[in-house]
Design an enzyme around this catalytic site. Structure first.
Site, PDB file in Angstrom:
ATOM      1  N   LYS A 108       0.810  -1.215   0.000  1.00  0.00           N
ATOM      2  CA  LYS A 108       0.000   0.000   0.000  1.00  0.00           C
ATOM      3  C   LYS A 108       0.845   1.268   0.000  1.00  0.00           C
ATOM      4  O   LYS A 108       0.342   2.358  -0.268  1.00  0.00           O
ATOM      5  CB  LYS A 108      -0.951  -0.008   1.185  1.00  0.00           C
ATOM      6  CG  LYS A 108      -1.810  -1.233   1.288  1.00  0.00           C
ATOM      7  CD  LYS A 108      -2.633  -1.517   0.064  1.00  0.00           C
ATOM      8  CE  LYS A 108      -3.843  -0.674  -0.006  1.00  0.00           C
ATOM      9  NZ  LYS A 108      -4.786  -1.106  -1.077  1.00  0.00           N
TER      10      LYS A 108
HETATM   11  C1  LIG Z   1      -2.346  -7.285   3.602  1.00  0.00           C
HETATM   12  C2  LIG Z   1      -2.911  -6.843   2.290  1.00  0.00           C
HETATM   13  N1  LIG Z   1      -2.819  -7.624   1.250  1.00  0.00           N
HETATM   14  C3  LIG Z   1      -3.335  -7.282   0.038  1.00  0.00           C
HETATM   15  C4  LIG Z   1      -3.991  -6.120  -0.160  1.00  0.00           C
HETATM   16  C5  LIG Z   1      -4.641  -5.836  -1.497  1.00  0.00           C
HETATM   17  O1  LIG Z   1      -4.208  -4.760  -2.157  1.00  0.00           O
HETATM   18  P1  LIG Z   1      -5.197  -3.936  -3.078  1.00  0.00           P
HETATM   19  O2  LIG Z   1      -5.976  -3.066  -2.194  1.00  0.00           O
HETATM   20  O3  LIG Z   1      -4.270  -3.220  -4.003  1.00  0.00           O
HETATM   21  O4  LIG Z   1      -6.082  -4.887  -3.808  1.00  0.00           O
HETATM   22  C6  LIG Z   1      -4.122  -5.297   0.917  1.00  0.00           C
HETATM   23  C7  LIG Z   1      -4.875  -4.099   0.756  1.00  0.00           C
HETATM   24  O5  LIG Z   1      -5.186  -3.436   1.711  1.00  0.00           O
HETATM   25  C8  LIG Z   1      -3.547  -5.654   2.158  1.00  0.00           C
HETATM   26  O6  LIG Z   1      -3.632  -4.889   3.247  1.00  0.00           O
END
Ligand SMILES: Cc1ncc(COP(=O)(O)O)c(C=O)c1O
Length: 462
Positions: free
Chosen positions: A49
């Site tokens: 993020k």
């Molecule tokens: C631990 C974790 N993995 C994956 C993601 C997924 O990312 P995206 O929001 O770009 O789909 C997030 C998003 O908050 C996350 O906190």
């Protein structure tokens, strides 16, 4: 050790991105297809993020929406909060984050460490309920002067940031050989942005999303209808409402994975690859290994997004108690021998007395080793028992008993169980009348397990 960070950076924001692409070697045992992990936990805020935090802030500044003294508000599972708070710390903005109560305490403390205010909201409320963390954030913006909502689920700066950074990095780091991108979708920004870029380079690149059981994204891809989601433990991915940052046109497939498989894989990646990762990464890698096994092609190149650091989940997926409580790992199969090995008392493995020895001698042994149960053994067999409570009562009632042989007053022999017998099985034998069992190893009486020992074990007292 390869050279990195050769030149100094002006501030921590310049260190975001160009995260390492690391080959997975052990969890891929038996799979011919190469699988790599894009280690987003190398970002300064510890997650993928970080890429969108600074992008969203700079975009709001460019559009004149965020000015000095402004307040950044967001509903976050934690990582976006860290990314925004990290950039806001440098730029002097105040941050207010709303977060569902299913998120780990580590994440709450981390946001506060960056100086942010954190408001915890209930997880199990419908997506349009005023207490839902995204709805709550919108309400805070309405009531707070100069406040700006980062709005990661609907802000197109999110996928754009991954189109501009994650996608190009993957193309360069794999020298254009990437064939499959496997990621998770929380907002969907990562897979949508990086996926769009990679498909522009090579339309054959397949984009696969690992989806938690209970999320509605995969169902929506199939039926274009919003199913009823149900709660799940994996944090950061999946959802119960379709975000506009999730661009289905760049996603080829969804693979649904259980919390249990996700968490067990995260623990394996940490213990076998030395990559300390969170639950969403475990889920994504579990999906990536399925894909890699199926395509079975040494010339292919599967890349999994390793989204965040495991440090955020020490109280959860890396905590055996929590995992057992949530049926994510089998209750440790504890045997009689296993429990013997856990005993910490200083007494020898097995203190016994012969039927001919006196009650006084038996009492001295109990005193010396601070034990309350004493098996009476003859010819390697338990022929009776002495239990402190009844023995005390008898000795006080009839002091003459102290000089009698113990065979005169002994109680029933303790049951003898094999060392391999599971705790659940032999603890059924234990009661007020049968306060201990003896453990046999290779035909020999090797130790004693009392109710006290079992309680200690169950209470986690070692
Ligand atoms: C631990 C974790 N993995 C994956 C993601 C997924 O990312 P995206 O929001 O770009 O789909 C997030 C998003 O908050 C996350 O906190």
């Amino acid at each position: 050790m390869t050279e990195r960070n050769r030149r100094p950076y002006n501030d921590v924001l310049e260190t975001i991105g160009w995260t390492p692409l690391i080959r997975l070697n052990r969890v891929t045992a038996g799979i011919r297809t190469p699988v790599y992990g894009k280690a987003e936990f190398f970002n300064p805020g510890g997650s993928v993020k970080d890429r969108i935090g600074i992008a969203i802030i700079e975009d709001a500044e460019r559009r004149g929406e965020l000015k000095p003294g402004g307040v950044i508000v967001e509903g976050t599972s934690g990582n976006t909060g860290v990314a925004l708070a990290l950039a806001a710390a440098l730029k002097g903005y105040r941050c207010i984050f709303t977060m569902p109560d299913k998120m780990s305490q580590e994440k709450v403390r981390l946001l506060k460490a960056f100086g942010a205010e954190v408001i915890i909201t209930p997880t199990a409320v419908p997506p349009d309920h005023p207490d839902n963390y995204v709805m709550k954030a919108k309400a805070i913006v309405r009531d707070t002067p100069h406040a700006v909502l980062a709005n990661q689920f609907y802000n197109q700066v999110n996928p754009e940031a991954h189109y501009n950074t994650t996608g190009p990095e993957l193309w360069t780091q794999t020298e254009g050989k990437i064939t499959h991108l496997v990621g998770g979708a929380g907002t969907g920004g990562t897979v949508s942005g990086a996926g769009r870029f990679l498909k522009e380079q090579n339309p054959n690149v397949r984009v696969i999303v690992g989806e938690p059981q209970g999320s509605v994204y995969a169902e929506y891809a199939r039926t274009k209808t919003l199913a009823e989601g149900h709660p799940y433990k994996v944090e950061g991915i999946g959802g119960d409402k379709i975000p506009s940052a999730l661009h289905y046109e760049y996603i080829d497939e969804f693979r649904t994975i259980s919390d249990k498989d996700a968490f067990q894989m995260a623990r394996r990646i940490t213990r076998e690859e030395g990559l300390f990762v969170g639950g969403s990464t475990g889920l994504i890698v579990a999906a990536a290994l399925q894909v890699a096994r199926e395509i079975d092609d040494p010339k292919a190149c599967v890349v999994a997004i390793l989204c965040d650091t495991g440090e955020r989940y020490l109280s959860k997926l890396f905590n055996d108690e929590w995992m057992r409580e949530n049926q994510m790992i089998e209750a440790e199969r504890v045997t009689a021998s296993g429990l013997l090995a856990c005993k910490t008392d200083t007494a020898p493995e097995l203190v016994t007395v012969a039927p001919s020895q006196t009650v006084r001698q038996a009492l001295n042994l109990m005193e010396t080793y601070d034990i309350s149960q004493l098996p009476i053994v003859e010819g390697g067999q338990c022929v009776g028992s002495l239990n402190e409570g009844t023995l005390m009562a008898q000795a006080i009632a009839h002091p003459a008993v102290l000089d009698q042989p113990v065979r005169e007053i002994m109680e029933a022999p303790y049951p003898v169980v094999d060392g391999e017998l599971a705790l659940e099985r032999f603890s059924e034998l234990l009661s007020r009348e049968t306060p201990a069992v003896l453990v046999r190893h290779n035909g020999e009486l090797a130790g004693i397990v009392t109710r006290y020992d079992v309680l200690h074990y169950m209470a986690g007292i070692r």
